[in-house]
Design a protein around this motif. Structure first.
Motif, mmCIF file in Angstrom:
data_model
loop_
_atom_site.group_PDB
_atom_site.id
_atom_site.type_symbol
_atom_site.label_atom_id
_atom_site.label_comp_id
_atom_site.label_asym_id
_atom_site.label_seq_id
_atom_site.Cartn_x
_atom_site.Cartn_y
_atom_site.Cartn_z
ATOM 1 N N ASN A 184 55.305 26.302 8.888
ATOM 2 C CA ASN A 184 55.558 27.306 9.922
ATOM 3 C C ASN A 184 56.829 28.038 9.532
ATOM 4 O O ASN A 184 57.841 27.415 9.200
ATOM 5 C CB ASN A 184 55.724 26.648 11.293
ATOM 6 C CG ASN A 184 56.075 27.678 12.346
ATOM 7 O OD1 ASN A 184 57.245 27.868 12.655
ATOM 8 N ND2 ASN A 184 55.089 28.353 12.880
ATOM 9 N N PHE A 185 56.760 29.360 9.554
ATOM 10 C CA PHE A 185 57.841 30.222 9.091
ATOM 11 C C PHE A 185 58.148 31.214 10.199
ATOM 12 O O PHE A 185 57.245 31.886 10.697
ATOM 13 C CB PHE A 185 57.353 30.951 7.826
ATOM 14 C CG PHE A 185 58.262 32.016 7.325
ATOM 15 C CD1 PHE A 185 59.317 31.695 6.495
ATOM 16 C CD2 PHE A 185 58.061 33.333 7.662
ATOM 17 C CE1 PHE A 185 60.149 32.680 6.012
ATOM 18 C CE2 PHE A 185 58.881 34.334 7.192
ATOM 19 C CZ PHE A 185 59.936 34.002 6.357
ATOM 20 N N SER A 186 59.407 31.294 10.604
ATOM 21 C CA SER A 186 59.770 32.270 11.638
ATOM 22 C C SER A 186 61.104 32.916 11.304
ATOM 23 O O SER A 186 61.965 32.304 10.669
ATOM 24 C CB SER A 186 59.828 31.617 13.016
ATOM 25 O OG SER A 186 60.882 30.692 13.075
ATOM 26 N N ILE A 187 61.248 34.157 11.738
ATOM 27 C CA ILE A 187 62.497 34.898 11.563
ATOM 28 C C ILE A 187 63.002 35.274 12.945
ATOM 29 O O ILE A 187 62.243 35.780 13.777
ATOM 30 C CB ILE A 187 62.290 36.171 10.725
ATOM 31 C CG1 ILE A 187 61.780 35.810 9.330
ATOM 32 C CG2 ILE A 187 63.590 36.967 10.628
ATOM 33 C CD1 ILE A 187 61.469 37.005 8.462
ATOM 34 N N TRP A 196 57.995 22.108 7.900
ATOM 35 C CA TRP A 196 57.017 21.624 6.940
ATOM 36 C C TRP A 196 56.268 20.434 7.536
ATOM 37 O O TRP A 196 56.889 19.487 8.019
ATOM 38 C CB TRP A 196 57.704 21.221 5.645
ATOM 39 C CG TRP A 196 58.371 22.376 4.983
ATOM 40 C CD1 TRP A 196 59.617 22.870 5.243
ATOM 41 C CD2 TRP A 196 57.810 23.223 3.994
ATOM 42 N NE1 TRP A 196 59.869 23.961 4.463
ATOM 43 C CE2 TRP A 196 58.777 24.208 3.678
ATOM 44 C CE3 TRP A 196 56.587 23.251 3.330
ATOM 45 C CZ2 TRP A 196 58.556 25.191 2.732
ATOM 46 C CZ3 TRP A 196 56.374 24.239 2.379
ATOM 47 C CH2 TRP A 196 57.345 25.190 2.094
ATOM 48 N N PHE A 197 54.952 20.497 7.497
ATOM 49 C CA PHE A 197 54.092 19.459 8.052
ATOM 50 C C PHE A 197 53.244 18.849 6.933
ATOM 51 O O PHE A 197 52.696 19.587 6.110
ATOM 52 C CB PHE A 197 53.144 20.036 9.112
ATOM 53 C CG PHE A 197 53.842 20.659 10.275
ATOM 54 C CD1 PHE A 197 54.087 19.928 11.424
ATOM 55 C CD2 PHE A 197 54.259 21.985 10.229
ATOM 56 C CE1 PHE A 197 54.727 20.503 12.506
ATOM 57 C CE2 PHE A 197 54.895 22.569 11.305
ATOM 58 C CZ PHE A 197 55.135 21.829 12.448
ATOM 59 N N ALA A 198 53.134 17.540 6.922
ATOM 60 C CA ALA A 198 52.204 16.853 6.026
ATOM 61 C C ALA A 198 51.307 15.998 6.906
ATOM 62 O O ALA A 198 51.799 15.211 7.719
ATOM 63 C CB ALA A 198 52.949 15.989 5.022
ATOM 64 N N TYR A 199 50.022 16.207 6.778
ATOM 65 C CA TYR A 199 49.035 15.498 7.593
ATOM 66 C C TYR A 199 49.319 15.684 9.084
ATOM 67 O O TYR A 199 49.262 14.746 9.865
ATOM 68 C CB TYR A 199 48.988 14.016 7.212
ATOM 69 C CG TYR A 199 48.659 13.823 5.750
ATOM 70 C CD1 TYR A 199 47.376 14.057 5.278
ATOM 71 C CD2 TYR A 199 49.646 13.444 4.851
ATOM 72 C CE1 TYR A 199 47.084 13.909 3.931
ATOM 73 C CE2 TYR A 199 49.359 13.295 3.503
ATOM 74 C CZ TYR A 199 48.075 13.533 3.057
ATOM 75 O OH TYR A 199 47.783 13.392 1.721
ATOM 76 N N ASP A 200 49.676 16.919 9.466
ATOM 77 C CA ASP A 200 49.937 17.345 10.847
ATOM 78 C C ASP A 200 51.104 16.619 11.512
ATOM 79 O O ASP A 200 51.206 16.582 12.731
ATOM 80 C CB ASP A 200 48.677 17.208 11.707
ATOM 81 C CG ASP A 200 47.589 18.161 11.253
ATOM 82 O OD1 ASP A 200 47.930 19.291 10.854
ATOM 83 O OD2 ASP A 200 46.400 17.787 11.289
#
Length: 138
Positions: free
Chosen positions: A33-36, A121-125
């Motif tokens: 997920n990326f936000s500015i 950053w998510f790994a396996y939700d």
């Protein structure tokens, strides 16, 4: 995170280096997920807040133009240049601030101001990492 820093070499040349350790090898399900946010009486959302399935995106980078623009900034200075599985640490090495500045002021003209770029950053939700960058465009 093993390290995350901005190193000034002289008055005009600075670079960013980041190394994130992956403890579980052969990760096959990654989301980012990326936000500015822009600072206006506190940090307020600005333009982008997107979530990308990283494994799917890296198979076809043109599938998400916004993510592709920011990925192209990192691509030449990182080892994020292949699809899943990831079985090594994530490294962004000596990414010049001048290059980032050129991309964000000439290629995609952002207005002047103070910004916060947040990545989850998510790994396996499951959320595994948060990296936030504060910067000023002037």
């Amino acid at each position: 995170m093993e390290y995350c820093f901005i190193k000034p070499i002289n008055r005009t040349y600075k670079y960013v280096s980041v190394r994130g350790n992956i403890f579980q090898r052969n990760v096959t399900k990654i989301k980012m997920n990326f936000s500015i946010s822009k600072r206006v009486n506190g940090y307020r959302p600005f333009l982008y807040n997107i979530t990308v399935d990283s494994c799917r995106f890296l198979r076809n980078t043109s599938s998400h133009p916004t993510a592709e623009f920011f990925y192209n900034i990192l691509k030449s200075h990182s080892n994020l240049n292949h699809t899943c599985p990831y079985d090594h640490d994530v490294i962004i090495d000596k990414l010049p601030i001048g290059y980032i500045n050129h991309q964000l002021t000439h290629v995609l003209p952002f207005p002047e101001g103070e910004y916060l770029v947040e990545t989850y950053w998510f790994a396996y939700d499951i959320r595994r990492a948060y990296v936030g960058f504060y910067g000023t465009i002037s």
